[in-house]
Structure formats: structure tokens, C-alpha cells
Design a protein around this motif. Structure first.
Motif, mmCIF file in Angstrom:
data_model
loop_
_atom_site.group_PDB
_atom_site.id
_atom_site.type_symbol
_atom_site.label_atom_id
_atom_site.label_comp_id
_atom_site.label_asym_id
_atom_site.label_seq_id
_atom_site.Cartn_x
_atom_site.Cartn_y
_atom_site.Cartn_z
ATOM 1 N N ILE A 261 0.844 -1.204 0.000
ATOM 2 C CA ILE A 261 0.000 0.000 0.000
ATOM 3 C C ILE A 261 0.878 1.253 0.000
ATOM 4 C CG2 ILE A 261 -1.606 1.338 1.429
ATOM 5 C CD1 ILE A 261 -2.806 -1.529 2.213
ATOM 6 N N HIS A 277 -5.794 -2.628 0.047
ATOM 7 C CA HIS A 277 -6.681 -2.430 1.206
ATOM 8 C C HIS A 277 -7.734 -3.542 1.283
ATOM 9 C CE1 HIS A 277 -5.069 1.350 2.583
ATOM 10 N NE2 HIS A 277 -5.263 1.938 1.423
ATOM 11 N N SER A 296 -9.868 -0.830 6.772
ATOM 12 C CA SER A 296 -9.349 -1.183 5.444
ATOM 13 C C SER A 296 -10.410 -1.014 4.362
ATOM 14 C CB SER A 296 -8.830 -2.628 5.423
ATOM 15 O OG SER A 296 -7.645 -2.725 6.174
ATOM 16 N N LYS A 299 -10.705 2.629 3.636
ATOM 17 C CA LYS A 299 -9.546 3.123 2.864
ATOM 18 C C LYS A 299 -9.603 2.638 1.414
ATOM 19 C CE LYS A 299 -6.340 4.042 6.613
ATOM 20 N NZ LYS A 299 -5.455 3.424 7.605
ATOM 21 N N ALA A 300 -10.112 1.440 1.208
ATOM 22 C CA ALA A 300 -10.254 0.923 -0.160
ATOM 23 C C ALA A 300 -11.204 1.826 -0.945
ATOM 24 C CB ALA A 300 -10.777 -0.512 -0.143
#
Length: 472
Positions: A261, A277, A296, A299-300
Motif C-alpha cells: 500500500i 486495502h 481497510s 480506505k479501499a
């Protein structure tokens, strides 16, 4: 400004273009900065320094690219690689000026520009899943370019993904190997790393986890300079983590994903960052880290450069659906199934059809809760079609997953004999490669089936190893 101008001349003479560009930008000397960036963009692109090119061009006035046709093209290549598709589309609509900007006397350059533009269109068609046009543009590009030109390598990649989408992993492997050879011949690190990762990924889909693992580990040597990882090593880290996750090496998978990442952010590839993510969410779910999963997934969503375009890798991860399955959020699962409105007969793309295993998994979960509905029969019908596709095309990894789901559905139908035969077949395919999460991620229902298998002496050593990997 005079000092900056002297620094520009000195750094350019001594071959440090990056420093020269910094000084030209600091001096607000747009003409020199544009010339130097145009001179340095291709090498930066080959090293995978996509974000550097984006940063340079962002600091130029909007009009600067109009006087730098090659920079315009190389910058557009960066945008298509990282999935900034709307910008690329609008540029390609009016791209004829680029050819006209090259001197008529320079026929070789004119031809090369035609090839570069056709290559761009081929990649855009790949994103749009218009494979017929994608191949046409790829062939057009190759005709206009020298055989070891870097764009010819990307055109081989396009051919590889088109074979992959139609289910033909052998042809995909050949195309990715060809792409790698071109990358090696023209010293294009970005192309080499992408090609070797794509090649290993195709091998992984055939079910050969250990061979893919070795190739992903080897890929790091192409992604470094002077012993340091280049941003493009983000791809290697992300792909390696996917295999480590399957082998249940969660700690190592997590470390490689965090590295991936970070590097993909440096690279400027938000699409690859999104996938990182998504995978990290799966790892955290397996580790029981609920807050980490939600973080996660969030964030993705933030990283996704083009949320309107479904890309298959993310489709294959489905972190949100896995979370709902774990939490038995039946209403959310039902809504998702209804909204995705899938029919296996209407999707043109073989590769995407195999991601319907997730829909089958949800049907099985709903069938467990509502045994009087049609969910289980729907799941078994879908799985039978998917298994036929995976078998006839040699997609071993998907075969194991589909057989495991079939076994769960059959057990719910009280057909324990058939369930055990199906599970035995999945275990036979999976044991030598060391698959773990494909079984463990199915949760307590799979654990119960595995205990039954153990009582029947089916692959006892492997089954004990799998049972030991279940939490609690």
C-alpha cells in the motif's frame, strides 16, 4: 533566477535531469522545464516513477503540454496505467493534433506516435472490456513500432488479459512471458515487474500455488535499483501477500500488504492501492481484528480512482461481503444479491463469471437460514455451471473453491455421501499445494464437514492441519 538557470545547465550537463527540472520549475522557466520533463518522462515511466511525472506536469501551466506532443503522450500513458480513465478518454477524443505536431520530414517519429496512441487506445479498451477493439488497437500499435519498443510490451499484456478474460490461461501466460521479454530488451522495469506478476498470477489461477509463490518471490529482483525497492515493488508485495494469505501466513501477508500500500501510493497507482486495502481487510478478518477490517474497507473506498468501473480483482476480494457473512448480516446479503442481479448467461466475460462463486457462497449462507426457499437449489445450479467452466479451462484454484462450496450446499441438502465425495475431490486438488484459507474462511460449517471427513479417514494428515487453522 540566474542561479537557478546556472544550476539547470550544470545538472543537465551532468545527467541529473531530476535536479535540472526542479531548478527550471523553481525559476518558473516553463519552456526549459517542459523540454526537460519531455526529455526525462519516458525513462521515469520505465522506472515506474509515475507519481514523479504527475507531480512534474502538475507544476506546469495547462498550456505547456500543447507544445510538447511526446510529453502529452507519456503523461497520458501514466494516466491510463493508473486508471484515470475519464481524463484519458477526453484526451484521446482530440489526440490527432499530436501526430500533426511532429515535423512532416520525421516519418519515423510520426509512425512511432501513431503506435503510441494506438497502444493507449488498446489499454483503454481493456479497461472498458471491449476486447475486439482492444486487440485491433494492439495490432495497430505493434505494426507501427519497432519490435522491442516498450509499448509493444504493453500490447502483449493487453493480449494476455484478453486471453485471460476468455478463460485461456495458457495463451495468457505466453503473452505475459512475451511482454516480460520486451521489457527486458528495452530496460523497462515497470513493464518487467508487471509482466512477471501477471505471469505468476495466471499460474496461481491454474492452482499451482507453490510455483506462483516462487515466481512472486523472484519478482522482487526486477523491482529494485542499487539494492533499494522501487515503488513498482508494490505490485510484488501485494501479489505475494495474496499467496501467503492462502497459505495462512497471516502475519507475513499483513506486512507485505502494508508495504504494498505504501509503495503503490508512492507509485501513484490508486487502483493497486485499493486492491491492497481489500486484501488487508481479508487478512484482518482472519485475525479477528474487526476495527481493522472496517478501516481497510473505508480506505479501499477512498483510494479507488474509478469507483464506477468494476474491476475483476476487487470483485474477487469482496471484503464487505466476507464481513457480512461472518456477522450473519442476512438482510445486507439479500440486498446485495438482488442488486447485483446476476445471471450467468448474460455476462460476456469468462473471468468475471468465475467471481460468481461469491454469489453462490451467499446463496448457501441464505439457504442455511431459510431452508424452505430456493436459495440452496439456486446455489447448486450456479456452482455446477461454474465448476464446468473452471474444469474445462483448467482454472484449478477456482475448482477447489467451487467444490468446497458444493460440499457445504450438499450437506445442507442432507446428501452427506455426495458432500463427502465432493469435499474429498477438493482436498485431493488442494493438499499438495498447501491451500488453507479456501477451507478455513468458510467457517464452522466447513469445520464440521472436515471433522466428518476425518472420521472417514479422508486425507487425515491434511484435514488435521486444516482443522488446526480454525480459530478456537
Amino acid at each position: 533566477d540566474d542561479l537557478h538557470s546556472k544550476a539547470v545547465a550544470w545538472h543537465e550537463t551532468n545527467g541529473d535531469l531530476s535536479e535540472a527540472i526542479c531548478h527550471a520549475l523553481a525559476a518558473r522557466d516553463t519552456e526549459t522545464a517542459t523540454r526537460l520533463i519531455e526529455k526525462g518522462a519516458l525513462e521515469a515511466l520505465k522506472r515506474g516513477e509515475l507519481r514523479l511525472i504527475l507531480t512534474w506536469v502538475d507544476r506546469l501551466p495547462d498550456t505547456a503540454l500543447a507544445s510538447a506532443p511526446l510529453l502529452f503522450i507519456h503523461h497520458t500513458w501514466v494516466l491510463v496505467i493508473i486508471g484515470q480513465l475519464e481524463v484519458v478518454r477526453s484526451r484521446i477524443e482530440n489526440i490527432d493534433w499530436v501526430g500533426n505536431a511532429i515535423e512532416d520530414t520525421d516519418e519515423i517519429q510520426k509512425k512511432e506516435v501513431l503506435g503510441l496512441v494506438a497502444g493507449l487506445k488498446a489499454i483503454l479498451m481493456l479497461w472498458d472490456r471491449d476486447y475486439t477493439k482492444g486487440l485491433e488497437f494492439a495490432n495497430q500499435a505493434v505494426i507501427n513500432l519497432p519490435k522491442d519498443n516498450w509499448v509493444a510490451g504493453y500490447c502483449a499484456t493487453v493480449e494476455g488479459f484478453i486471453s485471460w478474460a476468455s478463460g485461456d490461461l495458457d495463451s495468457a501466460q505466453d503473452a505475459f512471458a512475451h511482454s516480460f521479454a520486451i521489457g527486458q530488451a528495452c530496460g523497462d522495469i515497470m513493464l518487467m515487474v508487471s509482466a512477471v506478476c501477471n505471469l505468476a498470477h495466471a499460474i496461481e489461477h491454474k492452482g499451482h500455488l507453490q510455483q506462483a509463490l516462487k515466481l512472486f518471490q523472484d519478482s522482487f529482483q526486477f523491482a529494485e535499483q542499487d539494492g533499494l525497492a522501487l515503488p513498482v515493488a508494490g505490485y510484488c508485495n501485494g501479489d505475494l501477500a495474496r499467496i501467503l494469505y492462502e497459505l495462512n501466513n497471516l502475519e507475513a501477508a499483513s506486512q507485505h500488504l502494508e508495504e504494498s500500500i505504501d509503495l503503490c501510493q508512492l507509485l501513484g497507482d490508486r487502483r493497486a492501492e485499493t486492491i491492497g486495502h481489500c486484501l488487508l481487510a481479508r487478512v484482518r478478518l482472519a485475525q479477528g481484528n474487526h476495527a481493522g477490517v472496517l478501516d481497510s474497507i473505508e480506505k479501499a473506498r477512498d483510494a479507488d480512482p474509478s469507483p464506477d468501473i468494476p474491476f475483476d480483482l476487487r470483485g474477487g476480494e469482496y471484503p464487505q461481503i466476507w464481513l457480512w457473512l461472518k456477522e450473519s448480516k442476512l438482510k445486507d446479503l439479500e440486498t446485495w444479491l438482488l442488486e447485483s442481479g446476476i445471471s450467468i448467461d448474460d455476462e460476456p466475460n469468462f473471468k468475471t463469471k468465475l467471481t460468481y462463486a461469491m454469489h453462490a457462497r451467499v446463496l448457501v449462507a441464505l439457504g442455511r437460514e431459510y431452508p424452505d426457499g430456493t436459495y440452496l437449489n439456486d446455489a447448486l445450479n450456479l456452482l455446477e455451471k461454474l465448476l464446468g467452466m473452471a474444469e474445462s479451462n483448467g482454472w484449478g484454484r477456482r475448482m477447489i473453491e467451487i467444490l468446497a462450496l458444493q460440499a457445504l450446499a450438499l450437506e445442507l441438502k442432507r446428501d452427506i455421501t455426495q458432500a463427502m465425495q465432493t469435499l474429498e475431490r477438493a482436498l485431493a486438488l488442494a493438499e499438495s499445494e498447501g491451500y488453507v484459507r479456501t477451507f478455513v474462511d468458510e467457517g464452522p460449517p466447513m469445520a464440521r464437514l472436515l471433522y466428518e471427513a476425518l472420521s472417514r479417514e479422508i486425507a487425515p494428515d491434511y484435514v488435521r492441519k486444516l482443522l488446526a487453522a480454525f480459530p478456537g
